[in-house]
Design a protein around this motif. Structure first.
Motif, PDB file in Angstrom:
ATOM      1  N   GLY A 130     -10.153   1.428   3.175  1.00  0.00           N
ATOM      2  CA  GLY A 130     -10.645   2.000   1.927  1.00  0.00           C
ATOM      3  C   GLY A 130     -10.236   1.114   0.763  1.00  0.00           C
ATOM      4  N   VAL A 131     -10.129   1.695  -0.413  1.00  0.00           N
ATOM      5  CA  VAL A 131      -9.764   0.935  -1.612  1.00  0.00           C
ATOM      6  C   VAL A 131      -8.263   1.066  -1.824  1.00  0.00           C
ATOM      7  CG1 VAL A 131     -10.167   0.626  -4.075  1.00  0.00           C
ATOM      8  CG2 VAL A 131     -12.028   1.442  -2.601  1.00  0.00           C
ATOM      9  N   THR A 132      -7.568  -0.059  -1.813  1.00  0.00           N
ATOM     10  CA  THR A 132      -6.115  -0.037  -1.981  1.00  0.00           C
ATOM     11  C   THR A 132      -5.694  -1.051  -3.031  1.00  0.00           C
ATOM     12  OG1 THR A 132      -5.655  -1.734  -0.316  1.00  0.00           O
ATOM     13  CG2 THR A 132      -5.849   0.536   0.469  1.00  0.00           C
ATOM     14  N   SER A 133      -4.559  -0.790  -3.635  1.00  0.00           N
ATOM     15  CA  SER A 133      -3.975  -1.714  -4.605  1.00  0.00           C
ATOM     16  C   SER A 133      -2.476  -1.479  -4.623  1.00  0.00           C
ATOM     17  CB  SER A 133      -4.565  -1.477  -5.999  1.00  0.00           C
ATOM     18  OG  SER A 133      -4.042  -2.406  -6.934  1.00  0.00           O
ATOM     19  N   PRO A 134      -1.681  -2.536  -4.718  1.00  0.00           N
ATOM     20  CA  PRO A 134      -0.226  -2.363  -4.714  1.00  0.00           C
ATOM     21  C   PRO A 134       0.240  -1.362  -5.764  1.00  0.00           C
ATOM     22  CG  PRO A 134      -0.783  -4.677  -4.498  1.00  0.00           C
ATOM     23  CD  PRO A 134      -2.071  -3.956  -4.786  1.00  0.00           C
ATOM     24  N   GLY A 135       1.079  -0.442  -5.335  1.00  0.00           N
ATOM     25  CA  GLY A 135       1.634   0.543  -6.245  1.00  0.00           C
ATOM     26  C   GLY A 135       0.726   1.713  -6.552  1.00  0.00           C
ATOM     27  N   GLY A 198       4.801  -8.724   2.718  1.00  0.00           N
ATOM     28  CA  GLY A 198       5.352  -9.930   2.100  1.00  0.00           C
ATOM     29  C   GLY A 198       5.211 -11.160   2.976  1.00  0.00           C
ATOM     30  N   ASP A 199       6.308 -11.905   3.111  1.00  0.00           N
ATOM     31  CA  ASP A 199       6.227 -13.163   3.854  1.00  0.00           C
ATOM     32  C   ASP A 199       6.169 -12.955   5.364  1.00  0.00           C
ATOM     33  OD1 ASP A 199       8.823 -12.418   4.419  1.00  0.00           O
ATOM     34  OD2 ASP A 199       9.769 -14.131   3.419  1.00  0.00           O
ATOM     35  N   ARG A 200       6.159 -11.696   5.818  1.00  0.00           N
ATOM     36  CA  ARG A 200       5.997 -11.413   7.247  1.00  0.00           C
ATOM     37  C   ARG A 200       4.548 -11.094   7.603  1.00  0.00           C
ATOM     38  NH1 ARG A 200       9.119 -13.811   9.896  1.00  0.00           N
ATOM     39  NH2 ARG A 200       9.116 -12.332  11.640  1.00  0.00           N
ATOM     40  N   LEU A 201       3.673 -11.076   6.590  1.00  0.00           N
ATOM     41  CA  LEU A 201       2.264 -10.754   6.839  1.00  0.00           C
ATOM     42  C   LEU A 201       1.631 -11.738   7.812  1.00  0.00           C
ATOM     43  CD1 LEU A 201      -0.393  -9.231   6.231  1.00  0.00           C
ATOM     44  CD2 LEU A 201      -0.696 -10.769   4.264  1.00  0.00           C
ATOM     45  N   ASP A 202       1.812 -13.028   7.560  1.00  0.00           N
ATOM     46  CA  ASP A 202       1.172 -14.027   8.417  1.00  0.00           C
ATOM     47  C   ASP A 202       1.645 -13.913   9.857  1.00  0.00           C
ATOM     48  OD1 ASP A 202      -0.273 -14.971   6.298  1.00  0.00           O
ATOM     49  OD2 ASP A 202       1.015 -16.710   5.920  1.00  0.00           O
ATOM     50  N   THR A 203       2.925 -13.617  10.044  1.00  0.00           N
ATOM     51  CA  THR A 203       3.448 -13.469  11.406  1.00  0.00           C
ATOM     52  C   THR A 203       2.764 -12.314  12.124  1.00  0.00           C
ATOM     53  OG1 THR A 203       5.600 -14.365  10.779  1.00  0.00           O
ATOM     54  CG2 THR A 203       5.517 -13.010  12.774  1.00  0.00           C
ATOM     55  N   ALA A 204       2.625 -11.188  11.427  1.00  0.00           N
ATOM     56  CA  ALA A 204       1.993 -10.018  12.038  1.00  0.00           C
ATOM     57  C   ALA A 204       0.542 -10.309  12.403  1.00  0.00           C
ATOM     58  CB  ALA A 204       2.079  -8.826  11.087  1.00  0.00           C
ATOM     59  N   ILE A 205      -0.181 -10.943  11.479  1.00  0.00           N
ATOM     60  CA  ILE A 205      -1.591 -11.248  11.735  1.00  0.00           C
ATOM     61  C   ILE A 205      -1.730 -12.238  12.885  1.00  0.00           C
ATOM     62  CG2 ILE A 205      -3.613 -12.419  10.775  1.00  0.00           C
ATOM     63  CD1 ILE A 205      -2.970 -11.118   8.095  1.00  0.00           C
ATOM     64  N   GLU A 206      -0.931 -13.283  12.862  1.00  0.00           N
ATOM     65  CA  GLU A 206      -1.042 -14.306  13.906  1.00  0.00           C
ATOM     66  C   GLU A 206      -0.681 -13.754  15.279  1.00  0.00           C
ATOM     67  OE1 GLU A 206       1.446 -17.384  12.396  1.00  0.00           O
ATOM     68  OE2 GLU A 206       0.090 -17.856  10.735  1.00  0.00           O
TER      69      GLU A 206
END
Length: 297
Positions: A130-135, A198-206
């Protein structure tokens, strides 16, 4: 890309919402599964692209009246001309060479069903965020599309956009079909979730994407390599294929939200007037009187 393309893209996007008694799932979801079944069994990617995209274009007007269904309904040799009429009705602005290529595939119909990788079912069950935005709290618009539907539409839009960018439509198609591999195992928390990872996003996706590629490699190593090659450029926008892909991806993301807003704005004047819900027929005058007496017209 100009606004002139939007009406047909909107119409195609409704394949996510067209269902029939033929089988569970929307047309978009089922074309996604048919495409992966064909790719997994070794059909040539170019042929799969042509059949799936051609079928999608025709389905914009015919819904689930595909070649196999028309033949079962007794149309015989008249089935293909029906598909061709539907195709011609919606493709007047399509690149002529691409249109000719896709139209020629209509004689083959949709790909035959086949075994599919497990990620196909997972993506069909995995709703989009859906539509999301930080915070911010999530804006949920129901019914939510699923990732199989989104991937199918990005693949189809991407093929149409390939002519605008001089891209290889097959590579763009494959990138669209595979670009959400990671969401087979990774529930979609949208932009806000990505920022929290955060900086763990790429790890999760990969990690999640690798699981899908490994599954493909076990069944069809050549296909796994081909898919990985198609995905590689879309992290940026420097190649024609990446640009065509991103045209498709961003348009589908925004048009999906827009269709919810358009549906909410439809009035009875549009339904009864412009669309003629109560259409011409032997008892139309009586129908009109009923609606007038009921205060609906």
């Amino acid at each position: 890309m100009t606004p002139a393309a939007l009406p047909f893209l909107r119409e195609l996007g409704d394949l996510k919402r067209i269902h029939s008694a033929e089988a569970p799932g929307s047309i978009a979801e089922r074309l996604f599964a048919l495409g992966w079944g064909a790719l997994l069994r070794g059909d040539q990617p170019a042929a799969v692209m042509e059949q799936i995209v051609g079928a999608a274009l025709v389905s914009a007007r015919l819904g689930d009246l595909d070649l196999a269904k028309l033949i079962r309904l007794g149309l015989g040799p008249d089935a293909v001309p029906v598909l061709q009429r539907a195709f011609d009705e919606v493709t007047g602005d399509l690149d002529p060479a691409l249109a000719q290529r896709l139209r020629a595939a209509l004689v083959h119909g949709r790909p035959a069903p086949g075994a599919v990788p497990s990620f196909v079912g997972k993506l069909a069950r995995q709703p989009r965020a859906g539509v999301t935005s930080p915070g911010q709290p999530r804006i949920l618009l129901q019914p939510a599309e699923n990732h199989a539907e989104h991937c199918l539409m990005v693949a189809v839009y991407g093929v149409l956009a390939s002519a605008w960018h001089g891209a290889d439509p097959v590579a763009v198609f494959l990138a669209g079909m595979a670009h959400h591999f990671h969401n087979a195992d990774m529930p979609d928390s949208g932009y806000s979730g990505e920022m929290l990872l955060g900086d763990r996003l790429d790890t999760a996706i990969e990690t999640a994407r690798a699981a899908c590629l490994d599954e493909l490699a076990a069944a069809n190593p050549v296909l796994a390599t081909t898919i990985a090659d198609a995905l590689a450029p879309i992290a940026g926008d420097t190649t024609p294929e990446a640009r065509a892909f991103h045209v498709a991806d961003v348009l589908d993301r925004v048009l999906e939200i827009e269709q919810h807003l358009r549906a909410a704005a439809v009035t009875m004047d549009v339904v009864l007037g412009a669309y003629g819900l109560v259409h011409d027929g032997p008892v139309k005058a009586f129908h009109d009187r009923i609606l007038a007496d009921a205060g609906l017209a």
